[in-house]
Design an enzyme around this catalytic site. Structure first.
Site, PDB file in Angstrom:
ATOM      1  N   HIS A 122      -7.086  -5.087  10.313  1.00  0.00           N
ATOM      2  CA  HIS A 122      -6.794  -4.818   8.896  1.00  0.00           C
ATOM      3  C   HIS A 122      -5.506  -5.511   8.465  1.00  0.00           C
ATOM      4  O   HIS A 122      -4.604  -5.752   9.276  1.00  0.00           O
ATOM      5  CB  HIS A 122      -6.787  -3.313   8.578  1.00  0.00           C
ATOM      6  N   ASN A 168      -7.348  -3.337  14.573  1.00  0.00           N
ATOM      7  CA  ASN A 168      -8.732  -3.541  14.119  1.00  0.00           C
ATOM      8  C   ASN A 168      -8.854  -4.713  13.136  1.00  0.00           C
ATOM      9  O   ASN A 168      -9.905  -4.927  12.552  1.00  0.00           O
ATOM     10  CB  ASN A 168      -9.274  -2.253  13.474  1.00  0.00           C
ATOM     11  N   ASP A 182       0.823  -1.215   0.000  1.00  0.00           N
ATOM     12  CA  ASP A 182       0.000   0.000   0.000  1.00  0.00           C
ATOM     13  C   ASP A 182       0.859   1.268   0.000  1.00  0.00           C
ATOM     14  O   ASP A 182       2.078   1.217   0.184  1.00  0.00           O
ATOM     15  CB  ASP A 182      -0.948   0.004   1.218  1.00  0.00           C
ATOM     16  N   GLU A 235      -9.528  -2.188   5.471  1.00  0.00           N
ATOM     17  CA  GLU A 235     -10.118  -1.874   6.762  1.00  0.00           C
ATOM     18  C   GLU A 235     -11.425  -2.641   6.951  1.00  0.00           C
ATOM     19  O   GLU A 235     -12.113  -2.969   5.970  1.00  0.00           O
ATOM     20  CB  GLU A 235     -10.414  -0.364   6.841  1.00  0.00           C
TER      21      GLU A 235
HETATM   22  P1  PGA Z   1       2.463  -1.726  12.763  1.00  0.00           P
HETATM   23  O1  PGA Z   1       1.237  -1.685  11.763  1.00  0.00           O
HETATM   24  O2  PGA Z   1       3.425  -2.706  12.206  1.00  0.00           O
HETATM   25  O3  PGA Z   1       3.018  -0.331  12.764  1.00  0.00           O
HETATM   26  O4  PGA Z   1       1.920  -2.155  14.097  1.00  0.00           O
HETATM   27  C1  PGA Z   1       0.744  -2.897  11.271  1.00  0.00           C
HETATM   28  C2  PGA Z   1      -0.506  -2.640  10.470  1.00  0.00           C
HETATM   29  O5  PGA Z   1      -1.225  -1.687  10.783  1.00  0.00           O
HETATM   30  O6  PGA Z   1      -0.761  -3.406   9.535  1.00  0.00           O
END
Ligand code: PGA
Length: 240
Positions: A126, A124, A56, A131
């Site tokens: 994702h 959450n 992304d 999302e």
């Molecule tokens: P993080 O994010 O590695 O900064 O915890 C992971 C994500 O949101 O997919």
């Protein structure tokens, strides 16, 4: 230890495969993986034959912007190994034609089937920037970032540089097409998301739950992230 384990999986792929394709993630979770891969490179592992596709990119950030995921990847991995620039793919967050950019990225994904997809997971649930929602998209698309994602990622931005509210992300179908998926999660604040991903109902409100449908996914967790998953079948989870 967990990151060294995943780095060793990647190293094996790079040694065994003539044209390996890595699906890569950003965020804090894969940082130690990338450091370990850089270390392997210093010890002789070449990336000259590797292609990478990232999950992304933020809409509205140029690749030169230090907050962009393109810049993150350059800093943490690409600039420190011998991967050819032409083998690196991320969505272009500065496009004037979002639909065209999504189609362009899908065409890239179609030409470069992913051997190993690295994933983090949001609190959450994702994966990528897919999302929780009433519906999910299979292929590359533009998303409005969820309020808790904006909150979680705000730490990388400040008042002079507010966090973008949209991103271009690979879809769930593209992620599930990877031959092998490795989801990494560290810390107790990921424990519930990990638990729900592994044993919750498969639901668009819990995007990581779709990984239950993939035949070759490994969860690589530290103790904190694994703290809610008592009773999960051995082999589905590697906690290292
Ligand atoms: P993080 O994010 O590695 O900064 O915890 C992971 C994500 O949101 O997919």
């Amino acid at each position: 230890m967990a990151s060294i384990y995943v780095a060793a999986l990647v190293e094996n792929l790079l040694r065994e495969h003539a044209n390996p394709v890595l699906g890569l993630a950003t965020g804090s979770t894969p940082l130690r993986l990338y450091r370990q891969l850089v270390e392997f490179h210093r010890q002789g592992l070449s990336f000259a034959h590797v292609t990478t596709v990232n999950l992304d990119e933020y809409v509205g950030l140029a690749a030169e912007d230090p907050h962009s995921y393109a810049a993150f990847m350059r800093r943490e991995l690409f600039a420190q190994v011998d991967i050819p620039l032409g083998n690196i793919f991320l969505p272009n967050g500065m496009t004037q034609d979002l639909a065209g950019e999504c189609a362009r990225y899908d065409a890239i994904l179609d030409c470069h089937p992913i051997d190993i997809q690295i994933l983090g997971i949001g609190r959450n649930g994702h994966i990528g920037f897919n999302e929780p929602n009433d519906t999910l998209r299979g292929r590359t698309h533009v998303v409005d970032l969820a309020p808790n994602t904006l909150e979680a990622n705000a730490r990388y931005f400040d008042d002079t540089h507010p966090i973008p509210t949209q991103a271009i992300t690979m879809g769930i179908e593209s992620i599930l097409r990877a031959r092998e998926i490795v989801l990494m999660a560290f810390g107790r604040d990921k424990a519930q998301a990990v638990h729900r991903a592994l044993s919750g109902e498969i639901s668009t409100q819990n995007p990581a739950s779709f990984l239950q449908m993939h035949p070759n996914t490994t969860f690589v967790l530290d103790e904190g992230a694994a703290s809610s998953i008592g009773g999960i079948a051995a082999g589905k989870v590697s906690s290292v």
